[in-house]
Design a protein around this motif. Sequence first.
Motif, PDB file in Angstrom:
ATOM      1  N   THR A 164       0.839  -1.195   0.000  1.00  0.00           N
ATOM      2  CA  THR A 164       0.000   0.000   0.000  1.00  0.00           C
ATOM      3  C   THR A 164       0.872   1.243   0.000  1.00  0.00           C
ATOM      4  N   VAL A 165       0.230   2.370  -0.275  1.00  0.00           N
ATOM      5  CA  VAL A 165       0.937   3.654  -0.255  1.00  0.00           C
ATOM      6  C   VAL A 165       1.497   3.890   1.153  1.00  0.00           C
ATOM      7  N   ARG A 166       0.750   3.426   2.165  1.00  0.00           N
ATOM      8  CA  ARG A 166       1.205   3.597   3.550  1.00  0.00           C
ATOM      9  C   ARG A 166       2.546   2.884   3.779  1.00  0.00           C
ATOM     10  N   ASP A 167       2.699   1.677   3.182  1.00  0.00           N
ATOM     11  CA  ASP A 167       3.966   0.938   3.313  1.00  0.00           C
ATOM     12  C   ASP A 167       5.124   1.774   2.755  1.00  0.00           C
ATOM     13  N   LEU A 168       4.851   2.440   1.632  1.00  0.00           N
ATOM     14  CA  LEU A 168       5.906   3.235   0.996  1.00  0.00           C
ATOM     15  C   LEU A 168       6.307   4.427   1.881  1.00  0.00           C
ATOM     16  N   PHE A 169       5.313   5.098   2.483  1.00  0.00           N
ATOM     17  CA  PHE A 169       5.633   6.249   3.349  1.00  0.00           C
ATOM     18  C   PHE A 169       6.372   5.789   4.606  1.00  0.00           C
ATOM     19  N   ALA A 170       6.020   4.597   5.096  1.00  0.00           N
ATOM     20  CA  ALA A 170       6.679   4.089   6.306  1.00  0.00           C
ATOM     21  C   ALA A 170       8.088   3.571   5.983  1.00  0.00           C
ATOM     22  N   HIS A 171       8.297   3.080   4.740  1.00  0.00           N
ATOM     23  CA  HIS A 171       9.598   2.505   4.355  1.00  0.00           C
ATOM     24  C   HIS A 171      10.019   3.070   2.995  1.00  0.00           C
ATOM     25  N   PRO A 172      10.397   4.367   2.951  1.00  0.00           N
ATOM     26  CA  PRO A 172      10.696   4.970   1.642  1.00  0.00           C
ATOM     27  C   PRO A 172      12.056   4.572   1.055  1.00  0.00           C
ATOM     28  N   VAL A 173      12.890   3.855   1.851  1.00  0.00           N
ATOM     29  CA  VAL A 173      14.199   3.426   1.340  1.00  0.00           C
ATOM     30  C   VAL A 173      14.045   2.070   0.646  1.00  0.00           C
ATOM     31  N   LEU A 174      14.660   1.927  -0.523  1.00  0.00           N
ATOM     32  CA  LEU A 174      14.461   0.745  -1.368  1.00  0.00           C
ATOM     33  C   LEU A 174      14.649  -0.581  -0.623  1.00  0.00           C
ATOM     34  N   SER A 175      15.764  -0.746   0.078  1.00  0.00           N
ATOM     35  CA  SER A 175      16.028  -2.038   0.724  1.00  0.00           C
ATOM     36  C   SER A 175      14.994  -2.340   1.818  1.00  0.00           C
ATOM     37  N   ASP A 176      14.542  -1.285   2.542  1.00  0.00           N
ATOM     38  CA  ASP A 176      13.526  -1.482   3.586  1.00  0.00           C
ATOM     39  C   ASP A 176      12.198  -1.929   2.972  1.00  0.00           C
ATOM     40  N   LEU A 177      11.824  -1.275   1.863  1.00  0.00           N
ATOM     41  CA  LEU A 177      10.555  -1.610   1.209  1.00  0.00           C
ATOM     42  C   LEU A 177      10.602  -3.040   0.670  1.00  0.00           C
TER      43      LEU A 177
END
Length: 578
Positions: free
Chosen positions: A59-72
């Motif tokens: 979800t978009v929320r996942d991206l805001f919470a983990h905006p760094v590539l490796s974290d996502l």
Amino acid sequence: EVYEAPQGEVETRLAQIWAEILGVERVGRNDNFFSLGGHSLLAVRLITRMQQMLEVEVTVRDLFAHPVLSDLAGVMASAVSFVLPSITSVERTSRLPLSFSQQRLWFLSQMEGVSEAYHIPYGFRVQGTLNRAAFVRALERIVARHEVLRSTFAFVDGEPVQKITPVEENHFYLVEHDLRGKLDAEAELVRLTELEAEASFDLAQGPLIRGRLIRVTEDEHVLLITMHHIVFDGWSMGIFIDELSTLYSAFRRGEGDPLPALAVQYADYAAWQRQWVTGELLQRQAEYWKRELAGAPVLLEVPADHARPAEQDFAGGFAQLVLDEHLTAGLKELSRRHGGTLFMTLLSAWGALLARLSGQQDVVIGIPTANRNRTEIEGLIGFFVNTLAIRLDLSGSPRVSQLLEQAKTKVLSAQQHQSMPFEQVVELIQPVRSLAHTPLFQVMFAWQQAEGGELELPGLELHPLQGAQHRVSKFDLTLSLQETDGRIAGGVEYAASLFERTTIERYLGYFRMLLEEMVTDETRTIDTLPILTAAERDLVLYRWNDTTTDYPSEKCVHALFEQQAERTPDSVAVVFEN
């Protein structure tokens, strides 16, 4: 920061998708999506692409919470697999369903005076030698490519259906005028522009896109194009402009159509939406909206200059707003500190202003969303846009920082539940219905993220036509803003039946003041931020209270009364009952 290459299959595929969407050469595993130029609209496109290519539920929320590539990538490794059926071509029967948003607009358009509020006018001046044949052929080709522009809407057996006119029977409806040598050419141009924007559309007969090509001098033309919203939206404008530029260039060089064929059409999307916007997925979304909007206020009452008409009147006006580079930079920095976007920060401030003006602490604001969350429909012209209701709670004197957090959470949750069409949300919530105002919310905030380029026609200079804006207002107030050249600019479209322009300009002054104060100190509570200018404060506190009058203060009241009785003995002093 040192570039570190992506590791493993998920990171590598993710980096490819990021690079494509952000338009950058390479993406490393420590790169941050927002630092690379990502914003809300690109975030939604990214999630769409990730869901479809990697078949997992993110979800978009996942991206805001983990905006760094490796974290996502780490989040995705544990995500639930998620596959929605692809949009495929359906049989072109005589009865094709409307999409949910088209159906709502069709019903609204049956009411007197409403349809005109949904015209989309577009106009520009063309300077240079126009190759008329190539130009007309390009317009014809766009209508041939996109079935939705050849659609009409009939009422059959108690429900609206769409019919598609075959290519060979359909042409781009273009009226041509030649004003060369006319004495009153400019006045005539103004008349034609107004006539074009206001002429009504017949949804049952069509056409629902039309144009006027007006020749002003040997090497100057004006092109006016008007579409009905039922077949077009803001994103479609970007596609239309890009295709017109590409086709005109090719046809002018004597080449064929270079555009790839469209795999699916709008009618396929409408049929797909009807088929899958049901079941478990919709049930989850419905539960969210029910919870979110339970007991929401029926009406947001911003102080107006006139009483609300019994039936909504769509006449509108517009007041402009431009924020300077310094304030824009401050707002960007504030957004960044809170891990949000400029859109979320401006939405918070708009909500705070509406609460201050109305005295209501429960504020619902509508926000449009492109709703292009499938790769198959990214290149289609049509009416896809959905509207989300964002409900802000301003009770309990929240601080600026708390309101920013709340707005971010609300926007991300709403975007996560945007597959449910607004029409279905209204049915679900069953708000009090009234002809005097729109359901669920009466105020909008539209953040325009430029998608699609400027119109570029080789050998010609183009200037957007000022005043092609036919002034209507679908809501009480709509704040539209975008960022251009380091400044936030736009304005408010308002219902002319409620507000005078001077009032709206004053409200925009409060808005600017509020933004400046939010940037200055985010620890203050929203209700203590000053919004009045020094001149207005002086007016309210001092000039209106300047009631001192000289009178003989050394005498008692009864003595003053006796003096008055001597001066005017025949005047009435007091009346009681009759």
